[in-house]
Design an enzyme around this catalytic site. Structure first.
Site, PDB file in Angstrom:
ATOM      1  N   HIS A 169       0.635  -1.339  -0.544  1.00 32.40           N
ATOM      2  CA  HIS A 169      -0.462  -0.320   0.568  1.00 32.40           C
ATOM      3  C   HIS A 169       0.864   1.127   0.083  1.00 32.40           C
ATOM      4  CE1 HIS A 169      -3.742  -1.614   0.960  1.00 32.40           C
ATOM      5  NE2 HIS A 169      -2.839  -3.037   1.380  1.00 32.40           N
ATOM      6  N   ASP A 388       3.508   9.959  -0.521  1.00 29.72           N
ATOM      7  CA  ASP A 388       1.910   9.024  -0.006  1.00 29.72           C
ATOM      8  C   ASP A 388       1.814   8.021  -1.411  1.00 29.72           C
ATOM      9  OD1 ASP A 388      -0.336   7.746   1.041  1.00 29.72           O
ATOM     10  OD2 ASP A 388      -0.704   9.909   1.403  1.00 29.72           O
TER      11      ASP A 388
HETATM   12  P1  ADP Z   1      -3.572   6.420   5.129  1.00 31.91           P
HETATM   13  O1  ADP Z   1      -3.687   5.557   4.849  1.00 31.91           O
HETATM   14  O2  ADP Z   1      -1.322   6.913   5.302  1.00 31.91           O
HETATM   15  O3  ADP Z   1      -4.077   6.872   6.397  1.00 31.91           O
HETATM   16  P2  ADP Z   1      -5.238   7.234   3.515  1.00 31.91           P
HETATM   17  O4  ADP Z   1      -5.326   9.337   2.515  1.00 31.91           O
HETATM   18  O5  ADP Z   1      -4.624   6.973   2.454  1.00 31.91           O
HETATM   19  O6  ADP Z   1      -3.862   7.910   4.551  1.00 31.91           O
HETATM   20  O7  ADP Z   1      -6.257   6.770   4.296  1.00 31.91           O
HETATM   21  C1  ADP Z   1      -6.759   7.707   5.001  1.00 31.91           C
HETATM   22  C2  ADP Z   1      -8.008   7.409   5.649  1.00 31.91           C
HETATM   23  O8  ADP Z   1      -8.908   7.270   6.955  1.00 31.91           O
HETATM   24  C3  ADP Z   1      -9.240   7.231   4.721  1.00 31.91           C
HETATM   25  O9  ADP Z   1     -10.187   6.715   4.596  1.00 31.91           O
HETATM   26  C4  ADP Z   1      -9.579   8.844   5.405  1.00 31.91           C
HETATM   27  O10 ADP Z   1     -11.088   9.221   5.369  1.00 31.91           O
HETATM   28  C5  ADP Z   1      -9.281   8.220   6.694  1.00 31.91           C
HETATM   29  N1  ADP Z   1      -9.122   9.316   7.497  1.00 31.91           N
HETATM   30  C6  ADP Z   1      -7.998  10.390   7.733  1.00 31.91           C
HETATM   31  N2  ADP Z   1      -8.134  11.251   9.189  1.00 31.91           N
HETATM   32  C7  ADP Z   1      -9.311  11.028   9.700  1.00 31.91           C
HETATM   33  C8  ADP Z   1     -10.072  11.161  10.853  1.00 31.91           C
HETATM   34  N3  ADP Z   1      -9.370  12.255  11.720  1.00 31.91           N
HETATM   35  N4  ADP Z   1     -11.495  10.014  11.510  1.00 31.91           N
HETATM   36  C9  ADP Z   1     -11.446   9.750  11.025  1.00 31.91           C
HETATM   37  N5  ADP Z   1     -10.533   9.057   9.367  1.00 31.91           N
HETATM   38  C10 ADP Z   1      -9.739   9.462   9.189  1.00 31.91           C
HETATM   39  C1  G6P Z   2      -1.431   3.308   6.034  1.00 29.16           C
HETATM   40  C2  G6P Z   2      -0.125   1.833   6.097  1.00 29.16           C
HETATM   41  C3  G6P Z   2      -1.844   1.182   6.985  1.00 29.16           C
HETATM   42  C4  G6P Z   2      -2.034   1.115   7.554  1.00 29.16           C
HETATM   43  C5  G6P Z   2      -1.914   2.574   8.491  1.00 29.16           C
HETATM   44  C6  G6P Z   2      -2.368   2.671   9.886  1.00 29.16           C
HETATM   45  O1  G6P Z   2      -2.757   2.813   5.401  1.00 29.16           O
HETATM   46  O2  G6P Z   2      -0.384   1.558   5.125  1.00 29.16           O
HETATM   47  O3  G6P Z   2      -0.699  -0.432   6.321  1.00 29.16           O
HETATM   48  O4  G6P Z   2      -2.832   0.132   8.914  1.00 29.16           O
HETATM   49  O5  G6P Z   2      -1.837   3.396   7.717  1.00 29.16           O
HETATM   50  O6  G6P Z   2      -1.802   3.234  10.450  1.00 29.16           O
HETATM   51  P1  G6P Z   2      -1.297   1.765  11.399  1.00 29.16           P
HETATM   52  O7  G6P Z   2      -0.123   1.889  11.969  1.00 29.16           O
HETATM   53  O8  G6P Z   2      -2.412   2.434  12.688  1.00 29.16           O
HETATM   54  O9  G6P Z   2      -1.813   0.541  11.750  1.00 29.16           O
END
Ligand code: ADP
Ligand code: G6P
Length: 489
Positions: A169, A388
């Protein structure tokens, strides 16, 4: 497309991820509840697994014994245990103190400790064993992400009948960076246990193929050839085979996200949010996990300068920054959290008024409905990561905006930039460039906003997560067919 057999025989489709889609939270009085897990991996895979019957092997987010398998949110969940020490060494250490910063362009300094690596090997084996126990004959096992890169090879050794796929991912780094990893050959070997490897961008797949070549393997048009020799010290004889590596950009359940934006109660909540913010002319929004890869400090610097220069002036313009708490026992995250707090405090001290902060900072997770209302309320969405894999927030914002209004400022270092060229693309290190993009986005005519948003929505709806999963699984299933080059012996 896949079916769960009875539990003795295991499932035909098994996802293996470090996290389950639900996170066990224990309150001060000892009562436990389940909350949705943070991050994009779960946001993307949960709707896929809700539609396909199958099993999900993963960790509950809490140290200690694993509960018995259970059903939640319509998915069969099989917990894996992590002790307190495993959490420190495998999760916070090797996964998030070494691999995460290394794979994200060394934005933070990765640390390499041999006891972290030993824990990574042990915990990967535990996940592989759990997946092996719960997979039906010839099942397709789909391993996820950087925390579990050794699972494909371990699983193949335990269960040669399985078809094994892996999706990364996060970015796969250029070889010059990957080569720093003291265990680079073991990681490549671990991944090459799969029949099919998936990456976010073509550049990630190419970086992986190049790493294979630099380690003496032949590659040809997305195929890695593994010779029949025992390799890297393995005493076992393995027949030759080929592993496929390609890009499959992940996405969101666009219909489900869009449906929230259409709900009258959520639209009313969006209007209420604007009232609560003091009816500003411009609402800027950031929604991220609190992670140094997300460029939150760069974004705050750009906004602070715009306030200082009175190009944007609170309370007419405000920033809402919602940040999910994340990995807060890892040193770099603790430091970053403090830096964000100090910066927000300074901006509010300088530009806020009584009852009217210039930056509304919520260090909280919000539910999907509230996020949708925030997306609807925002004039300009700021997605400014330094690196990202994809960034699903950008796609969620676009899918929510059925009114075809609003503007997206998007880092060119997010995988999503390839699919959303109609966003205001920025280099987050170029603060003047970020400022100029925010100003243009905030002053966008409704007509131009519609033109850009419509094109971005078309892309997100056409290439949604169901399409991502079905494309990937189809390719993965064929990669493992004995009649194709995927299993030449
Ligand atoms: P990452 O996987 O690195 O966190 P992404 O942008 O791909 O980044 O995915 C983040 C996910 O987490 C999205 O589905 C988003 O809606 C959710 N998210 C981000 N910030 C919040 C928050 N403060 N509360 C709830 N959900 C959140
Ligand atoms: C990114 C990573 C995931 C991970 C998520 C939340 O989306 O690609 O593998 O699960 O962040 O991070 P955490 O450490 O809370 O699982």
């Amino acid at each position: 497309q896949s079916q769960t057999s009875d539990s003795d025989q295991g499932s035909d489709l098994v996802v293996v991820a470090n996290r389950l889609p639900v996170d066990r939270k224990v309150a001060a009085d000892g009562t436990a509840t389940w909350k949705p897990s943070p991050g994009g991996l779960v946001s993307a895979l949960e709707p896929v697994m809700q539609r396909n019957s199958g099993a999900w092997v993963g960790w509950t987010g809490q140290p200690g014994d694993a509960p018995e398998p259970f059903e939640a949110r319509g998915i069969h969940l099989i917990p894996v245990e992590l002790s307190k020490k495993d959490v420190e060494d495998f999760y916070e250490g090797m996964s998030n103190g070494a691999l995460w910063p290394l794979y994200h362009d060394v934005i933070a300094q990765p640390q390499f400790h041999r006891h972290w690596w030993e824990s990574y090997v042990r915990v990967n084996r535990r996940f592989a064993e759990k997946a092996a126990e719960n997979s039906a004959e010839n099942a397709l096992v789909w391993v996820q992400d950087y925390q579990l890169q050794l699972v494909p090879q371990m699983l193949r050794a335990l269960r040669p009948d399985l078809r094994i796929a892996f999706f990364n991912h996060i970015p796969f780094p250029p070889y010059e960076i990957f080569a720093q990893l003291p265990w680079r050959r073991q990681v490549l070997d671990g991944l090459l246990g799969a029949d099919q490897l998936g990456f976010q961008r073509p550049a990630d797949a190419n970086n992986f193929l190049r790493a294979c070549r630099r380690n003496g393997l032949a590659t040809r048009r997305g195929l890695v050839h593994l010779p029949a020799e025992p390799r890297f010290g393995s005493p076992d004889h393995h027949p030759s085979r080929e592993v496929r590596a390609a890009a499959f950009p992940i996405s969101i359940d666009a219909e489900q996200v869009a449906a929230l934006g259409q709900r009258p109660d959520i639209q009313e909540r969006a209007r209420e949010i604007r009232r609560e913010l003091g009816d500003p002319k411009v609402v800027l929004l950031g929604v991220d996990r609190l992670d140094y890869t997300k460029g939150i400090l760069h974004r705050l610097k750009a906004v602070e300068e715009l306030f200082a220069e009175e190009v944007l002036s609170p309370p007419d313009a405000v920033l809402v920054q919602v940040a999910t708490p994340s990995r807060d026992r890892v040193e770099e995250y603790e430091k970053m959290k403090r830096d964000v707090e100090v910066t927000v405090g300074r901006i509010n001290g300088d530009y806020g008024q009584l009852g009217h902060p210039a930056v509304h900072y919520l260090h909280q997770s919000q539910d999907r409905e509230e996020l949708a209302a925030l997306y609807l309320a925002a004039d300009v969405m700021l997605v400014t990561p330094l690196r990202d894999g994809m960034n699903l927030v950008a796609k969620e914002y676009v899918a929510t905006r059925h009114d075809e209004q609003g503007a997206l400022v998007l880092s060119e270092f997010a995988g999503a930039a390839i699919e959303l060229p109609q966003a205001f693309l920025i280099n987050p290190h170029d603060i003047d460039g970020v400022k100029a993009a925010i100003v243009r986005a905030a002053g966008l005519s409704p007509r131009e906003a519609t033109r850009r948003m419509r094109a971005m929505r078309r892309r997100v709806f056409e290439f949604d997560v169901a399409r991502w999963a079905s494309t990937f699984l189809k390719v993965a299933a064929s990669a493992a067919e004995p009649s194709t080059p995927g299993r030449v012996t």
